[in-house]
Design an enzyme around this catalytic site. Structure first.
Site, PDB file in Angstrom:
ATOM      1  N   LYS A  59       0.827  -0.905  -0.393  1.00  0.00           N
ATOM      2  CA  LYS A  59       0.183  -0.148   0.085  1.00  0.00           C
ATOM      3  C   LYS A  59       0.693   0.937  -0.519  1.00  0.00           C
ATOM      4  O   LYS A  59       0.613   1.818  -0.893  1.00  0.00           O
ATOM      5  CB  LYS A  59      -0.538  -0.354   1.508  1.00  0.00           C
ATOM      6  CG  LYS A  59      -1.570  -1.397   1.039  1.00  0.00           C
ATOM      7  CD  LYS A  59      -2.617  -1.066   2.684  1.00  0.00           C
ATOM      8  CE  LYS A  59      -2.106  -1.499   3.784  1.00  0.00           C
ATOM      9  NZ  LYS A  59      -1.716  -3.102   3.691  1.00  0.00           N
ATOM     10  N   THR A  60       1.798   1.924   0.992  1.00  0.00           N
ATOM     11  CA  THR A  60       3.173   2.526   0.541  1.00  0.00           C
ATOM     12  C   THR A  60       3.555   2.867  -0.418  1.00  0.00           C
ATOM     13  O   THR A  60       3.693   3.450  -1.002  1.00  0.00           O
ATOM     14  CB  THR A  60       3.435   2.748   1.886  1.00  0.00           C
ATOM     15  OG1 THR A  60       3.162   2.315   3.118  1.00  0.00           O
ATOM     16  CG2 THR A  60       4.768   3.121   1.963  1.00  0.00           C
ATOM     17  N   ASP A 104      -1.897   6.468   6.168  1.00  0.00           N
ATOM     18  CA  ASP A 104      -1.323   5.479   6.698  1.00  0.00           C
ATOM     19  C   ASP A 104      -3.071   5.402   7.568  1.00  0.00           C
ATOM     20  O   ASP A 104      -3.117   5.917   8.331  1.00  0.00           O
ATOM     21  CB  ASP A 104      -0.244   4.611   7.007  1.00  0.00           C
ATOM     22  CG  ASP A 104      -0.185   3.508   6.796  1.00  0.00           C
ATOM     23  OD1 ASP A 104      -1.097   2.209   6.490  1.00  0.00           O
ATOM     24  OD2 ASP A 104       1.248   3.410   6.878  1.00  0.00           O
ATOM     25  N   THR A 153      -5.531  -1.523   6.917  1.00  0.00           N
ATOM     26  CA  THR A 153      -5.674  -2.689   7.482  1.00  0.00           C
ATOM     27  C   THR A 153      -7.142  -3.356   7.566  1.00  0.00           C
ATOM     28  O   THR A 153      -7.507  -4.856   7.634  1.00  0.00           O
ATOM     29  CB  THR A 153      -4.743  -3.283   8.124  1.00  0.00           C
ATOM     30  OG1 THR A 153      -5.065  -2.780   9.412  1.00  0.00           O
ATOM     31  CG2 THR A 153      -3.669  -2.914   7.838  1.00  0.00           C
ATOM     32  N   ARG A 212       7.055  -8.412   1.541  1.00  0.00           N
ATOM     33  CA  ARG A 212       7.343  -7.022   2.733  1.00  0.00           C
ATOM     34  C   ARG A 212       7.923  -8.493   3.799  1.00  0.00           C
ATOM     35  O   ARG A 212       9.658  -8.801   3.716  1.00  0.00           O
ATOM     36  CB  ARG A 212       6.190  -6.215   3.676  1.00  0.00           C
ATOM     37  CG  ARG A 212       7.269  -6.047   5.144  1.00  0.00           C
ATOM     38  CD  ARG A 212       6.673  -4.938   5.538  1.00  0.00           C
ATOM     39  NE  ARG A 212       5.987  -4.383   5.268  1.00  0.00           N
ATOM     40  CZ  ARG A 212       4.769  -3.744   5.549  1.00  0.00           C
ATOM     41  NH1 ARG A 212       4.082  -3.860   6.709  1.00  0.00           N
ATOM     42  NH2 ARG A 212       4.176  -2.893   5.051  1.00  0.00           N
TER      43      ARG A 212
END
Length: 329
Positions: A59-60, A104, A153, A212
């Site tokens: 997402k980032t 975020d 999330t 990640r």
């Protein structure tokens, strides 16, 4: 403790810089590409974008790509950092035309700030209240056009009025092993690592469907290979490195196995309450619920029932135990 400068540089280098470099999430990528291309053709800021999905899926990174594709500056903040409407007003009033604001964990923003954001997203305007009580006055402040990229999330916690103000909503899914291998190949190339196809497959299989985690495990395998003087990493070397870091063949780490072992050995497979289970493994309830439980449930190792958590037959098998003939469900 801060990361070493080299680690920060590697982390930044591993992030894709364009949608073409971004691996996986084909549907969201196609939709975003169309959205951004149309915005550029119109010569206007892109619609506000909401990205939802589990942590670590990109997402980032996608927010950075959106800013890069629009050739616009990027401002990064988070919901927990905005506890008052004044905090949000300070950020919004300092935006430049066309800037991308990445927010975020947007679901954790305070309610007053949330209500201010409604008007900012829709009308590019905020009302700042000066003074208190009967003498308070509202000063309208015009904002330059900007694009808000919200990430969450837990999309279900977003109020409807906020969710409806986003022009595009994309949900990121977990990655397949093949997609994770592509992520690892790209990262290993940037890190100048020599890994066989079987080595990539071994790391991908332990990465829980999350890029990640895959990149983090790849760095640990790199460290292991460096210390042991290994030039080419095969499946055996990758497995040995990850076994040392207590990540097993199914991607379970120390906490995951502790939860399963407590559930089976101390409570006979359950059902048992979450708080009791957390005490048994010496962790906070929130840690067990948000870190270990989602993956264990997704892998079919643990079940959630009205009476509590239960170990499913696959959990007994994974720990090398024989499941009861009639497991409690």
């Amino acid at each position: 403790m801060e990361e070493e400068p080299e680690e920060k540089m590697i982390e930044a280098a591993l992030r894709p810089k364009s949608l073409d470099d971004f691996v996986g999430q084909q549907r969201v990528r196609r939709q975003l590409s169309l959205l951004l291309e149309a915005s550029k053709l119109r010569g206007r800021s892109a619609d506000h974008v909401l990205l939802s999905g589990p942590p670590g899926l990109g997402k980032t990174t996608l927010s950075m790509i959106i800013a890069a594709e629009m050739d616009a500056p990027l401002r990064i903040t988070s919901g927990p950092a905005i506890q008052h409407s004044g905090d949000l007003a300070a950020i919004l009033s300092s935006l430049t035309p066309g800037e991308v604001l990445f927010l975020d964990e947007i679901h954790r923003m305070s309610r007053p700030a949330e209500e201010m954001l409604y008007m900012a997203m829709e009308d590019f305007r905020v009302d700042i209240v000066v003074g208190k009580g009967a003498g308070a006055t509202s000063i309208p402040l015009e904002l330059p056009p900007f694009t808000l990229v919200g990430a969450t999330t837990r999309a279900g916690l977003l109020p409807g009025p906020l969710r409806d103000r986003f022009g595009f909503t994309g949900h990121l899914e977990f990655y397949s092993s093949v997609e994770l291998e592509s992520v690892l190949r790209r990262s290993a190339g940037l890190m100048e690592m020599n890994i066989s196809s079987e080595g990539y497959s071994e790391i991908a299989g332990r990465s829980r469907g999350t890029p990640r985690i895959a990149n983090r495990l790849l760095r640990r395998v790199r460290d292991w290979a460096l210390v042991h003087g290994v030039d080419r990493i095969e499946a055996r070397e990758a497995a040995a490195a990850l076994d040392m870091y207590e990540v097993d063949a199914r991607g379970l780490d120390r906490l995951d196995r502790a939860v399963l072992e407590a559930l089976i050995h101390k409570f006979g497979g359950g059902p048992v309450g979450l708080s009791t289970l957390a005490i048994a493994v010496g962790e906070e309830v929130e840690t067990v619920e948000t870190v270990a439980e989602p993956y264990l449930v997704r892998e079919g190792l643990m079940g959630r029932t009205p009476r509590g958590r239960v170990a499913l037959p696959a959990a007994w098998e994974h720990l090398g135990l024989e499941a009861p003939e009639f497991p409690t469900l």
